[in-house]
Design an enzyme around this catalytic site. Structure first.
Site, PDB file in Angstrom:
ATOM      1  N   ASP A  72       0.933  -1.264   0.157  1.00  0.00           N
ATOM      2  CA  ASP A  72       0.202  -0.091   0.346  1.00  0.00           C
ATOM      3  C   ASP A  72       0.704   1.059   0.348  1.00  0.00           C
ATOM      4  OD1 ASP A  72      -1.998  -2.031   0.692  1.00  0.00           O
ATOM      5  OD2 ASP A  72      -1.981  -1.378   2.184  1.00  0.00           O
ATOM      6  N   GLU A 223     -11.270  -0.256  -3.585  1.00  0.00           N
ATOM      7  CA  GLU A 223     -10.612   0.010  -2.706  1.00  0.00           C
ATOM      8  C   GLU A 223      -9.238   1.430  -3.462  1.00  0.00           C
ATOM      9  OE1 GLU A 223      -9.234  -2.466   0.007  1.00  0.00           O
ATOM     10  OE2 GLU A 223      -7.389  -3.817  -0.943  1.00  0.00           O
TER      11      GLU A 223
END
Length: 494
Positions: A72, A223
């Site tokens: 991420d 997402e």
């Protein structure tokens, strides 16, 4: 179709797993558990005090680029360095680190920049930070305990001090993955959420929200939102599928407004061979270079879904402004200091050329890119001294997407081709029937004094003479960029 003329170095120099083995005890995670281990490092990490650097491959970053398994990533440029901020590691995913590099080659662990042990409202599940600079400060937005927090520092390496309460919970069951975008008019926006998409303006203090919250999203959004603006168009990138899926990947949509509505455009990343789940990205353009983009993301080669690794590859737009699919690589990107000159997208005009190597024979004769035996069929590419054969005449056409098509002038007009579209260095170069695939697209970049490197779209490696052999007939392959004469080429009148 099987299309192998010559397969050199089979299976060699595999760099699919290049991170340090690291183990941590993880507790309290239900969705995005932090990464706990990775494969053996082939590039020899170097430790100095608290800093850990993952060595580059020649003058390329190599992939993965960080010395630990994590995910991420966000990326910024500040004070002459690039900084990457990934999901937290340590007990219960509570310790956020920053990694810095002056040139995208070697990354140094700057240590813990935010420790959730010092946050009053959440101490676990530190995921997916986003960092922006404004007001003389750096603002660190992050997920903790499935809420969005913000911490502030005067330095990109912290320490970041949390504001004392959560900035937002958002709507939906998983209000995670914050991303902050500052528009050209100065207005800042925060995007976040899994399944439910949240967009809201930030006040000028950057630690409070204002105005109406929007949930307008592309129909397939899942997402990890990330927004950039280019030529008055807003690009929303986002990840599809659960992060544990082999087909976790990035798609994008566009809008004329930073809050939407969004028009779905297409897919950016795909799994490639042993590389699975390329997703949750960030994007940065080299300082002062509006068309030189780097795409930072995570992926994995392990069957353990938590062994994700951060990687970097180039990102291009086509002539219509569409984001081109990312070419996943193990070699990564070439050395690129933030102060380096911008690369010209199409430095060589369309036309016909003889392509000369910087390597000469022992008698001083030039060596040229040549089709073995002047063959008109699918054939090997080598070097040879100058001849009148059309096998040394190459027709270049810029494709308006960062790459060229290079065709032989021989009657069958075969295309310069990378054997099997291999992403590994050592892959053979040949001429083959003309296709539109990545095997036959080449980027040309200036390396100074009239010399250029020629880079394959697949794999991002450069044309190279095997062992720098100065003997006519030496084979041509692709290899990681190292700045040596066998990788320098000049375009001359045919």
């Amino acid at each position: 179709m099987e299309k192998t003329i010559k397969s050199q170095w089979p299976g060699a120099f595999r760099m699919l797993s290049c991170a340090v083995i690291i183990t941590a005890v993880i507790a309290g995670c239900t969705k995005k558990e932090p990464d706990t281990a990775s494969s053996p490092d082939l590039n020899n990490p170097v430790k100095s005090g608290n800093a850990v650097s993952l060595l580059s491959v020649d003058l390329m970053s190599g992939n993965p680029i960080l010395p630990v398994a994590t995910a991420d990533p966000d990326i910024i440029y500040a004070n002459g360095k690039y900084y990457i901020y990934p999901t937290a590691t340590g007990p219960n995913a509570s310790q956020f680190h920053a990694y810095s590099s002056t040139d995208l080659l070697n990354w140094t662990d700057e240590g813990i920049v935010l420790n959730l042990a010092n946050v009053s409202w959440a101490q676990t599940d530190g995921w997916a930070p986003s960092v922006v600079a404004r007001n003389g400060n750096y603002y660190f937005y992050y997920t903790a305990a499935k809420k969005i927090g913000v911490a502030v520092s005067t330095s990109p390496t912290g320490p970041f001090v949390d504001k004392g309460t959560a900035l937002a919970t958002g709507d939906g069951t998983d209000p995670i993955d914050p991303m902050v975008f500052i528009d050209t008019d100065g207005q800042a926006y925060m995007y976040w959420g899994n399944t439910t998409f949240n967009v809201q303006r930030l006040n000028t203090d950057m630690i409070s929200l204002t105005g109406t919250r929007s949930h307008d999203k592309p129909s397939n959004y899942f997402e990890a939102p990330y927004v950039i603006k280019r030529n008055s168009t807003y690009y929303l990138m986002y990840s599809i599928n659960d992060f544990s899926s082999d087909d976790y990947h990035v798609e994008y949509a566009t809008s004329s407004n930073p809050m939407g509505p969004w028009t779905t455009k297409g897919r950016i990343t795909s799994a490639l061979g042993a590389i699975k789940g390329p997703g949750h990205n960030a994007v940065i353009s080299k300082p002062g270079c509006s068309e030189e983009y780097f795409f930072v993301y995570h992926r994995r080669t392990s069957t353990n879904i938590h062994e994700r690794q951060v990687a970097i590859d180039r990102m291009f737009f086509d002539g219509a402004g569409n984001i081109m699919p990312i070419n996943i690589s193990v070699s990564g990107v070439t050395q690129s200091a933030g102060t380096a000159s911008c690369l010209t997208p199409n430095p060589i005009p369309n036309g016909q050329y003889a392509i000369r190597s910087k390597v000469n024979t022992t008698s001083g004769a030039g060596l040229y890119l040549d089709i073995a035996g002047c063959a008109t069929g699918n054939a090997d590419v080598r070097t040879w001294t100058r001849t009148t054969c059309a096998g040394q005449k190459w027709n270049l056409t810029y494709l308006n997407n960062g790459y060229y098509k290079i065709l032989s002038e021989l009657p069958t007009h075969k295309s310069l081709d990378l054997d099997a579209c291999s992403i590994e260095r050592g892959a053979n170069v040949q001429v083959w029937d003309v296709f539109s695939n990545d095997c036959q697209q080449w980027r040309i970049e200036s390396v100074g004094d009239g010399w250029y490197r020629i880079m394959a779209k697949a794999g991002n490696n450069v044309l190279d003479i095997v062992n720098g052999d100065a003997t006519p007939g030496a084979d041509v392959r692709t290899w990681t960029w190292n700045g040596a004469a066998p990788q320098y080429w000049k375009f001359e009148a045919p």
